[in-house]
Structures are given as structure tokens and as C-alpha cells.
Design an enzyme around this catalytic site. Structure first.
Site, PDB file in Angstrom:
ATOM      1  N   SER A 108       0.857  -1.182   0.000  1.00 49.12           N
ATOM      2  CA  SER A 108       0.000   0.000   0.000  1.00 49.12           C
ATOM      3  C   SER A 108       0.890   1.229   0.000  1.00 49.12           C
ATOM      4  CB  SER A 108      -0.893  -0.001   1.242  1.00 49.12           C
ATOM      5  OG  SER A 108      -1.459   1.271   1.465  1.00 49.12           O
ATOM      6  N   SER A 109       0.396   2.308  -0.579  1.00 51.96           N
ATOM      7  CA  SER A 109       1.196   3.534  -0.619  1.00 51.96           C
ATOM      8  C   SER A 109       1.436   4.113   0.771  1.00 51.96           C
ATOM      9  CB  SER A 109       0.517   4.574  -1.501  1.00 51.96           C
ATOM     10  OG  SER A 109      -0.782   4.869  -1.036  1.00 51.96           O
ATOM     11  N   TYR A 137      -0.875  -0.534  10.175  1.00 52.95           N
ATOM     12  CA  TYR A 137      -1.061  -1.229   8.892  1.00 52.95           C
ATOM     13  C   TYR A 137       0.198  -1.125   8.047  1.00 52.95           C
ATOM     14  CZ  TYR A 137      -3.152  -2.293   4.316  1.00 52.95           C
ATOM     15  OH  TYR A 137      -3.440  -2.831   3.081  1.00 52.95           O
ATOM     16  N   LYS A 141       2.731  -4.079   6.414  1.00 57.13           N
ATOM     17  CA  LYS A 141       2.979  -4.174   4.973  1.00 57.13           C
ATOM     18  C   LYS A 141       4.470  -4.052   4.651  1.00 57.13           C
ATOM     19  CE  LYS A 141      -0.956  -5.028   3.087  1.00 57.13           C
ATOM     20  NZ  LYS A 141      -1.141  -6.272   2.295  1.00 57.13           N
ATOM     21  N   HIS A 180     -13.075   3.335   2.730  1.00 57.88           N
ATOM     22  CA  HIS A 180     -12.075   4.282   2.265  1.00 57.88           C
ATOM     23  C   HIS A 180     -12.746   5.528   1.666  1.00 57.88           C
ATOM     24  CE1 HIS A 180      -9.199   0.744   2.294  1.00 57.88           C
ATOM     25  NE2 HIS A 180      -8.516   1.688   2.899  1.00 57.88           N
TER      26      HIS A 180
END
Length: 316
Positions: A108-109, A137, A141, A180
Site C-alpha cells: 500500500s502507498s 497497517y 505491509k 475508504h
């Protein structure tokens, strides 16, 4: 990866995983393995090892994750860290032991520093502090992509990672609190239109900028990266274009047909000021995004209406 490859798509009921599965089927892949959470709990090490030993997938696309927006990440940080870390460690190690030839981990960015130079290059990883609202999170990741990098280095397996920007599209989650940005906006504007309200309030100031990528674009990017013989350990996937949250809200307003006013709530957190990925490495390797934002949002709203009408809209 070829049409006869045995491919395990983890997280096939989520937005990213379902998009990948849909795309693979559309281009002729048939030897596809899926398991839902009731069939395989990816946080259970023994269950994961048994699954990999029995199925022996040749290719793994790891799209499974516990995900949510700013609210969910703030309220449940321990759950986000533990579950995503367990998913990563269990699957990467089991894949290596079972002889998986290729493993693509989706990150994820949010793995990048809060104040990284824009657009964000892959080399920005671990150069500064993370955004506090989704730190848990992000840490999980980062651990997952580093596992892939180091397993590749130590064992010679072709395990690598792809970092998508903010995604939207078919299969998204429309939970009133855990969704989101885009599904939250679509839900609010649709309900306000139906109720003939005078205004819709968005979180924060509306000034932060976000890059949004349609999940169907992501699916194409994934299959392209899996076709590379020697991919980078880490590669960004995005559109290379961002918009302010207010601009995105204006697009949703037009698509939905809402005629009222958009208000902001500065008492709510803005999150990262800007997140735009540098996608030059992916372009160098032969792929670019092709779905314009307004068209993608219009298609997504049409899908939303169909799912809502049928009672199948995801809201978990």
C-alpha cells in the site's frame, strides 16, 4: 506465468483480489485457486502451511489483508498490525517451503513516509516517519515486502512486491465507518441525493491530495509485472495523477447528480497531506494506467447502484 500456471489468488473476495481474479479469467487463465476466510484463516500458521503443502501453487498473488480507512486504522491498530503481519509471515514462508515459483505481495502507498518527497519513489521507503493514523497497517505491509525481498536474496525465489496507490472500483467496501475515501463519498452523496438534503459534509479540510486508481487498472498492472523475467523487488503502481479531496468530492457530486453544497469538517483528521506515487519505474517496464478518474467513478457508481438494488453491496 503462463495460461496453465496454477495460481493462488489470496483475498479473492476483496476489491483487489476480486479484480485480479476477474481479469485473469477474462484473459484465459483457468487453473485458479481461491479460499475464503471460512475455508482458510491466513493468520493460522498451521492451516496455511497445510494448504500450501497440499495445493502447491506455482504463483501466488497476495491480495489478502485487513483493510480500512482512517477511522478503522485509528480505532483498531493492534488488529491491523497483528493480522496483516501474521498473513505476511505465514504465506511467504509457506510458499517458500512448498516450492512456489513466484509470489507477488501487494502493499500500500501508506508504507512511505508521511512527508516523503512527491511524487514518491520506491527509494523513499524507510527514510522518515510514517503517517500516525495508519502506522500499524503500514508497518505490517513493510514487513511483508521486506520478507519477499530477503527470501529472494537468501533463497533465490522470485518473490517481489507491488505497491498500489489508493484503489477504488468494483468490490469496494461501503461500511459507514470502515470504508475508504471514494466509497465513503459515493455513499454519502447518494444518500443525500435520495433524501434531498441541502449539503454533504466531508472529513477534514478537503485540501489533501490523493491519487486514485481503478482496481481494473491494478489487475492489468499485476499481470504485466508477473510477466517480467527479472522484476524489481518493489515497484509502484498508480496513475501518476492526483486530485484534492475536494476535487474528488466534486467529481462524485457530478456523477451522482447531487445538487446541494459540499461542506468540510476541519475537526476531523486530514491524514497525509499528499500521496502521489512516482510510477516511472513501472512505465519503464512497459505499463501505464488507462482509466480516467471521472469515467472510473461513473462506472463504479453504476456498479454501486446495481449491488445496492440487489442487496449484495459489501459493507463489512
Amino acid at each position: 506465468m503462463n495460461l496453465s500456471s496454477k495460481i493462488y489468488v489470496a483475498g479473492h473476495k476483496g476489491m483487489a483480489g476480486s479484480g485480479v481474479l476477474r481479469h485473469l479469467k477474462s484473459i484465459g487463465y483457468e487453473n485458479l485457486i481461491t479460499r475464503d476466510r471460512s475455508e482458510l484463516n491466513l493468520t493460522n500458521q498451521a492451516a496455511v502451511e497445510t494448504f500450501f503443502a497440499n495445493e502447491k501453487p506455482e504463483v501466488v498473488i497476495m491480495a489478502a489483508a485487513k483493510v480500512g480507512g482512517i477511522y478503522a486504522n485509528n480505532i483498531y491498530p493492534a488488529s491491523f498490525l497483528y493480522e496483516n503481519l501474521a498473513i505476511a509471515t505465514n504465506t511467504v514462508n509457506a510458499a517458500s517451503i512448498s516450492g512456489t515459483e513466484r509470489f507477488l505481495f501487494l502493499g500500500s502507498s501508506c508504507i512511505y513516509p508521511k512527508f516523503a518527497s512527491q511524487p514518491i519513489k520506491e527509494s523513499s521507503l524507510l527514510t522518515d516517519m510514517l503517517e500516525p493514523t495508519n502506522e500499524a497497517y503500514a508497518i505490517a505491509k513493510i514487513a511483508g515486502l521486506k520478507l519477499c525481498e530477503y527470501y529472494r536474496k537468501q533463497y533465490g525465489v522470485l518473490f517481489h512486491s507491488l505497491m498500489p496507490t489508493n484503489l477504488y472500483g468494483q468490490g469496494d467496501n461501503y461500511h459507514p465507518e470502515n470504508s475508504h475515501l471514494l466509497p465513503a463519498l459515493i455513499g454519502r452523496f447518494h444518500e443525500a441525493t435520495v433524501a434531498n438534503r441541502e449539503s454533504v459534509t466531508i472529513w477534514g479540510t478537503g485540501t489533501p491530495r490523493r491519487e486514485l486508481m481503478n482496481v481494473d487498472d491494478l489487475a492489468e498492472a499485476i499481470t504485466h509485472v508477473l510477466s517480467l523475467e527479472d522484476p524489481p523487488d518493489l515497484i509502484n503502481a498508480g496513475t501518476g495523477v492526483d486530485h484534492s479531496i475536494m476535487e474528488i468530492a466534486e467529481i462524485v457530486k457530478r456523477v451522482v447528480g447531487f445538487e446541494g453544497e459540499i461542506k468540510t469538517d476541519p475537526s476531523k483528521p486530514d491524514g497525509t497531506p499528499r500521496k502521489l506515487l512516482d510510477v516511472s519505474l513501472l512505465k519503464k517496464h512497459g505499463w501505464s494506467s488507462g482509466i480516467p478518474l471521472e469515467k472510473g467513478i461513473a462506472d463504479t457508481y453504476e456498479w454501486y447502484l446495481q449491488e445496492r438494488e440487489s442487496g449484495n453491496l459489501r459493507s463489512v
